[in-house]
Structures are given as C-alpha cells and as structure tokens.
Design a protein around this motif. Structure first.
Motif, short mmCIF file in Angstrom:
data_model
loop_
_atom_site.label_atom_id
_atom_site.label_comp_id
_atom_site.label_asym_id
_atom_site.label_seq_id
_atom_site.Cartn_x
_atom_site.Cartn_y
_atom_site.Cartn_z
N SER A 31 1.32 -13.32 28.82
CA SER A 31 1.08 -12.26 27.86
C SER A 31 0.02 -12.71 26.87
O SER A 31 0.14 -13.79 26.27
N ARG A 32 -1.01 -11.91 26.71
CA ARG A 32 -2.07 -12.25 25.78
C ARG A 32 -1.54 -12.29 24.35
O ARG A 32 -1.87 -13.19 23.57
N MET A 33 -0.68 -11.35 24.00
CA MET A 33 -0.14 -11.32 22.63
C MET A 33 0.73 -12.54 22.36
O MET A 33 0.61 -13.19 21.31
N ASP A 34 1.60 -12.88 23.32
CA ASP A 34 2.45 -14.05 23.13
C ASP A 34 1.62 -15.33 23.07
O ASP A 34 1.95 -16.27 22.34
N ALA A 35 0.54 -15.36 23.85
CA ALA A 35 -0.34 -16.54 23.82
C ALA A 35 -0.98 -16.70 22.46
O ALA A 35 -1.06 -17.81 21.91
N GLU A 36 -1.46 -15.59 21.90
CA GLU A 36 -2.07 -15.64 20.57
C GLU A 36 -1.04 -16.09 19.53
O GLU A 36 -1.37 -16.86 18.62
N ASP A 37 0.18 -15.63 19.66
CA ASP A 37 1.24 -16.02 18.72
C ASP A 37 1.52 -17.53 18.81
O ASP A 37 1.74 -18.19 17.80
N ALA A 38 1.53 -18.05 20.05
CA ALA A 38 1.78 -19.49 20.23
C ALA A 38 0.69 -20.32 19.59
O ALA A 38 0.96 -21.35 18.95
N VAL A 39 -0.55 -19.89 19.75
CA VAL A 39 -1.67 -20.62 19.17
C VAL A 39 -1.65 -20.50 17.64
O VAL A 39 -1.96 -21.46 16.93
N GLN A 40 -1.26 -19.34 17.14
CA GLN A 40 -1.14 -19.16 15.69
C GLN A 40 -0.07 -20.09 15.12
O GLN A 40 -0.24 -20.66 14.04
N GLU A 41 1.03 -20.27 15.86
CA GLU A 41 2.07 -21.18 15.42
C GLU A 41 1.54 -22.61 15.37
O GLU A 41 1.87 -23.38 14.44
N ALA A 42 0.70 -22.97 16.35
CA ALA A 42 0.09 -24.30 16.33
C ALA A 42 -0.79 -24.48 15.10
O ALA A 42 -0.82 -25.55 14.48
N TRP A 43 -1.51 -23.42 14.74
CA TRP A 43 -2.36 -23.50 13.55
C TRP A 43 -1.52 -23.69 12.27
O TRP A 43 -1.88 -24.47 11.40
N LEU A 44 -0.40 -22.97 12.19
CA LEU A 44 0.46 -23.10 11.01
C LEU A 44 1.00 -24.52 10.90
O LEU A 44 1.09 -25.08 9.80
N ARG A 45 1.36 -25.11 12.03
CA ARG A 45 1.87 -26.49 12.00
C ARG A 45 0.75 -27.46 11.65
O ARG A 45 0.97 -28.44 10.94
N LEU A 46 -0.45 -27.17 12.15
CA LEU A 46 -1.59 -28.03 11.84
C LEU A 46 -1.91 -27.99 10.35
O LEU A 46 -2.25 -29.01 9.74
N ALA A 47 -1.79 -26.80 9.75
CA ALA A 47 -2.10 -26.66 8.33
C ALA A 47 -1.16 -27.47 7.45
O ALA A 47 -1.51 -27.82 6.31
N ARG A 48 0.03 -27.78 7.98
CA ARG A 48 1.00 -28.57 7.21
C ARG A 48 0.89 -30.07 7.51
O ARG A 48 1.63 -30.87 6.94
N GLN A 49 -0.02 -30.42 8.41
CA GLN A 49 -0.16 -31.81 8.83
C GLN A 49 -1.30 -32.49 8.09
O GLN A 49 -2.34 -31.88 7.84
#
Length: 291
Positions: A31-49
C-alpha cells in the motif's frame, strides 16, 4: 558543526533516502499510503535521535522502516480483515498505446502477481526477501532487523524465494499481451466459449475480489463458463495497465466502474487473472475515465 547544522544535514540526508525507503515499505506493505506512513514514522524517530549516535544513516533508516513494516504486518495477522481487504494496492494507468501514460506506474509498482505472492509470506520472510533480493541489503544487516542469526535470515529469504519463483510470470512483449487480453474481452462479449478456451491457459487461475470476499476459479473451463455470463451486457471497457500488467476497466452505461481486471500472459495465453468488483474499493480508486 553546530547542533542545528547537524540536524539540518540529517534532514537533507533523510530526504535523499526517502524514495528508496518508500519503495522498500511499499513492497513490504502493498500500500502506497501505508508505505508513506512507515517512512514518516522513521522520520519522527530520527528527529528524536542525536545525529552523532548514527554511524550509517541509510542502514539506520532501513532498519527502522523494516521494523515498522514488520509490526504492521504482524498487526494485520493478529486482526484478520475481510478477504476483500487483503488485495495489494492497485496502481491503474490508461493504456494509450505501448506504455502507460504515467511511466511512474511501471517504474514504481510491482507486478500484481508478485504482490499477491508477497502477501502470502510471513513478515520476517517477506522482509528478508525484499531487502536482500530486491534491494541488495546484506544478510548480516538484515539479521538484526528480524531478530535472527545470519544463517537463519538466509533461510528465511530462501523459503520466500522458492514461493516467489513459483508465481505466474508474463513472457510476452506488451503488444502481444494486450492482443491476448483484447481477444479475451471480445470472446467474453460474444459468449464465444471456444474463443475463450483458446486464450486461457488450461490451468488459469482467476481471483475475484468482491464485496463479499474472494472467489477463486481455477481451470480454463470454469473461468470461460463464468466469463460467458458477461455476453451481450451493456457495458464498455477501457484498456489499462494494472501494476504494470495489461488489464481493463469495465463501465456501465452511466459511466460507473463495475470492475477492474489484470491479466498475466505467457506463451500466448492468460495464466493468471485478478479482478476487483467490490464497489467500495472501486470508489476509492483513481481510474482512467471511460471513453
């Protein structure tokens, strides 16, 4: 480099990786939408690192996206949905000739037959196969993501590979594939049973995703018998590519879509068919308009 400069550099590096990460997540989740959500979650975790704690950003992001995808897949298994919801996302583009109008549909999508097979794999198998066979990630880097040893991860990918290699495969050039699909449409309209048998492989499989679930038909006789029911119907069809494979959209006289079908063609015959007639799913799809 100041702290703000370091974070800015990491943000730029993330954007450079985004397209690859979405491609990984799409093949994992279908799913393109689910894929975008997964990558967005990675960005949120990166922002806290803290940037200084990351030695290899590409590897770190791949690990995070992989683990997020595994969590999503396991969550799906834990709460089974209606069968009609298990179909991977369909990317449909008008067939204006030899290639889709939107070249990105072919570039970014994975063949529908492949996506259906990937969806049958266990989450860890799917991740090992996708990362190693599709993105050349070393098994040593995949092992920590799936929580297995390197040897065990190789076995996961090997099992997945065997399943994938058994999938139906197209073996015709695009023009020939389209001609076979057009012949199927014409025979269906005329109720030409013999004509249908000529373009259907004896072992053809038709998976129909309806509003009530999935109906699977196997064998040319059973598929042709069902296809005959559409003879003389007051409908029109539009040629399309569905996840890079030739197919068509069926419309009623009011211009409402009734169904989408994708076909896999090999040796001059259709060997695999996937159709969607679920009204809710059709309404959510961006379909080329009927001519």
């Amino acid at each position: 480099m100041t702290g703000s400069d370091a974070h800015e550099a990491v943000a730029q590096a993330f954007e450079a990786q985004r397209e690859r990460l979405v491609a990984v997540a799409y093949r994992m989740l279908g799913s393109r939408m689910d894929a975008e959500d997964a990558v967005q979650e990675a960005w949120l975790r990166l922002a806290r690192q803290e940037p200084a704690t990351i030695d290899n950003l590409a590897g770190w992001l791949t690990t995070v996206v992989g683990r997020v995808c595994i969590d999503v897949l396991r969550s799906r298994k834990a709460r089974p949905e209606a069968p009609s919801d298990q179909l991977p996302e369909l990317l449909v583009a008008a067939d204006a000739g030899d290639t889709p109008e939107d070249e990105a549909v072919l570039t970014d999508s994975v063949g529908l037959a492949m996506m259906v097979v990937l969806d049958t794999l266990r989450p860890a198998e799917r991740l090992a196969f996708v990362l190693h066979d599709m993105f050349a990630v070393p098994f040593e880097d995949i092992a920590p993501i799936v929580g297995r040893s390197t040897d065990a991860t190789k076995m996961l990918a090997s099992r997945a590979r065997r399943k994938v290699q058994d999938r139906p495969r197209a073996s015709e050039e695009p023009k020939r594939q389209r001609a076979v699909v057009d012949a199927f449409i014409a025979a269906s309209r005329e109720g030409d049973f013999e004509g249908l048998l000529r373009v259907l492989d004896p072992d053809v499989t038709w998976r129909a995703y309806t509003g009530r679930g999935v109906v699977v038909r196997r064998g040319a006789t059973e598929v042709a018998t069902r296809a005959q029911l559409g003879a003389k119907a007051q409908v029109s069809t539009s040629p399309v590519f569905v996840n890079g494979e030739p197919g068509f959209v069926v419309w009623n006289r009011k211009g409402t879509p009734l169904g989408v079908m994708a076909c896999t063609v090999a040796d001059g015959r259709i060997i695999e068919m996937v159709s969607v007639t679920d009204p809710a799913r059709l309404a959510s799809m961006d379909l080329p308009r009927s001519g």
